[in-house]
Motif scaffolding. Structure first.
Motif: not given
Length: 140
Positions: A126-137
């Motif tokens: 999702n957004i904040f879990e490991k490998d989510g969008i926050s990590d993608w950024e």
């Protein structure tokens, strides 16, 4: 692309998830006309499969073309395609001066990625879990 969307739906269906039917080619062309550029093929493929989705987790929405147009979430050479927590943050696509596409959010430009990578990140965390969008950024 359909497989990733199915993974997103499966992961989030217990918390509230709604996927829209495909966008018409006329709507895609209208968005292109308003932004002044032809959408990248991965965005066209996405919108011909589904015209966005709503996910109650993080109050995340991949915006439909109708929403983008109605809210005027676009300008010359850019548009917003996703938001969370009622526009507390957003993700957009813009065509830069060299003619390349780049993603951006409210804080910064994001190193060039494909839409499928954005969707994969959301399907994984999702957004904040490991490998989510926050990590993608942060991948560059």
């Amino acid at each position: 692309m359909q497989e990733i969307l199915k993974q997103i739906e499966n992961k989030n269906s217990d918390y509230g998830f709604k996927i829209s039917g495909p966008a018409s080619l006329d709507k895609i062309k209208e968005l292109e006309s308003n932004t002044g550029f032809k959408l990248p093929e991965d965005f066209i493929r996405f919108y011909t499969i589904c015209d966005g989705f709503e996910c109650h987790t993080d109050i995340f929405n991949f915006l439909s073309i109708d929403t983008i147009l109605a809210n005027k979430d676009y300008g010359n050479n850019w548009f917003l395609f996703a938001e969370y927590m009622i526009y507390s943050d957003f993700w957009g696509l813009r065509k830069n001066i060299t003619g390349d596409f780049e993603f951006f959010n409210s804080a910064h430009s994001i190193p060039s990625h494909a839409l499928i990578d954005f969707l994969k990140a959301f399907s994984q965390g999702n957004i904040f879990e490991k490998d989510g969008i926050s990590d993608w950024e942060k991948i560059g």
